[in-house]
Motif scaffolding. Sequence first.
Motif, PDB file in Angstrom:
ATOM      1  N   LYS A   1       0.856  -1.182   0.000  1.00 53.32           N
ATOM      2  CA  LYS A   1       0.000   0.000   0.000  1.00 53.32           C
ATOM      3  C   LYS A   1       0.894   1.235   0.000  1.00 53.32           C
ATOM      4  O   LYS A   1       1.938   1.244   0.655  1.00 53.32           O
ATOM      5  N   PRO A   2       0.514   2.276  -0.725  1.00 50.42           N
ATOM      6  CA  PRO A   2       1.318   3.497  -0.712  1.00 50.42           C
ATOM      7  C   PRO A   2       1.543   3.988   0.726  1.00 50.42           C
ATOM      8  O   PRO A   2       0.614   4.047   1.525  1.00 50.42           O
ATOM      9  N   GLY A   3       2.794   4.317   1.028  1.00 44.94           N
ATOM     10  CA  GLY A   3       3.153   4.765   2.368  1.00 44.94           C
ATOM     11  C   GLY A   3       3.847   3.698   3.194  1.00 44.94           C
ATOM     12  O   GLY A   3       4.411   4.009   4.242  1.00 44.94           O
ATOM     13  N   GLN A   4       3.808   2.448   2.740  1.00 44.05           N
ATOM     14  CA  GLN A   4       4.478   1.382   3.483  1.00 44.05           C
ATOM     15  C   GLN A   4       5.965   1.345   3.141  1.00 44.05           C
ATOM     16  O   GLN A   4       6.430   1.993   2.205  1.00 44.05           O
ATOM     17  N   PHE A   5       6.710   0.563   3.927  1.00 44.99           N
ATOM     18  CA  PHE A   5       8.120   0.378   3.642  1.00 44.99           C
ATOM     19  C   PHE A   5       8.429  -1.110   3.601  1.00 44.99           C
ATOM     20  O   PHE A   5       7.587  -1.955   3.940  1.00 44.99           O
ATOM     21  N   ALA A   6       9.621  -1.435   3.144  1.00 43.68           N
ATOM     22  CA  ALA A   6      10.028  -2.829   2.997  1.00 43.68           C
ATOM     23  C   ALA A   6      11.440  -2.997   3.538  1.00 43.68           C
ATOM     24  O   ALA A   6      12.200  -2.030   3.663  1.00 43.68           O
TER      25      ALA A   6
END
Length: 453
Positions: free
Chosen positions: A262-267
């Motif tokens: 989802k836009p705004g997440q990180f990995a």
Amino acid sequence: MTKPAKRPRAAILGMPLRWMGPGAVLVLAVAYALFWYAVRPAGEPVLGYVGQLFGGESVLLYSIALVLVSTLPHVEPIFGGIDHAAIWHRRAAISATVLLLPHIEFAASPEATSLGKMLAVVAICGLMTLVVWAILPRWRTMLPAAARRVVIALLQTRAFQLAARLLGGYERWRGFHRLTGLFVAAGFLHGLLDASAFEAAPALRWSYVAIGATGLAFYAYRELLSRHFLPHHDYQVSGVRTVAADLVEVALRPLGRPLGFKPGQFAMIYLETAEGWQRHPFSISGPAGEGGISITVKALGDHTTRLPDVIQPGMPAVVGGPYGRFDRHRGTADQVWIAGGVGITPFLSWLRSLDGELHENVHFFVTSAGPSPFADEIAAVARNHPRLMVHMVDTAADGRLTPESVLEAVGTEPRRLSVFMGGPDTMLRQFRKAFRAAGVRRANIHREYFQWR
């Protein structure tokens, strides 16, 4: 009269969970202390018993800290994102270490076993080292100005520079940090062997066993099993673009099943560079070609400083996640976005993923030293979305952005606002405090943590 827009259902459901985690930590600590008070055995010396209580509370907080970094999916929503869980892991561990000091002072027992004493020394030395090492990167914020000058002078000496080379580097700290559970296990066993209160009050012993065993079970899961359950995706570097002198965008192309995010997440990004495999959490700055993703990397220290020189197209990468709950859909109809420096990356992901009309009224403040390298891209998005009002702040020409100037520019009742922030920790703490004082609801202030250590 126009009715105010309803808050999205996701925001309503998510608000209690965001604060339930930190509140639960405090409730557990207080409840455990009351339990020790209620079952205190007759004849147990007060100071010795209090010292053992501090030891039990320390094991409780360390166990909570181990749960928080277990990477279990169910932990993340309770604390509002894995980045928030990592911050509370650090706070719980530091608090637990502080509690060891009165434990050492009051709980000394002449009947302690030699094995128990040895385990106590191992636990205390290891845990103290971890805590000191963890707070070293933010020592400037913890000392008064006069003391900082003394420390800066000491840092120039040969001895300190040698210590910095030995202890410096995120990867080295991370490797030692993985031993946390072993040091907690040593302290836990020390308590089982030497706590005199456990002999007279079996309920204390078994509650202590349950608490310690839970934390150590989560630690064992993370170190031995989590890699078999957490999703990882094979990627390849498809492009490296220099955005500014200290900023690069890296595009990653999937080699198999792509990461759904989802836009705004990180990995969690594992990159095989010319210097070997390196691991770091990065916010996803948006989708890339061929179903890929892009990350924006700023030279903040450790290997990120050298990343533009050691990474090249074609190099393999592994992407874990996604993580985080930094989601604009959890906000109200009137929103403020504040991006400082590399904190702009989750907002870029939001803008690059806009599909159709922007339904919220958004004031987007972008602050940077010099013109923002993303100014043209952001302006192009704003032209297609009239509800998006962009405020570019060049600190070199305009001065620093302040919470007061933000509220003045927005002109909306603070209690109706949702604020989303990304940027330097000192700046965000100042803004959060000012927004709360102005009347913005606590549950409507959202931020993303970039420095977990």
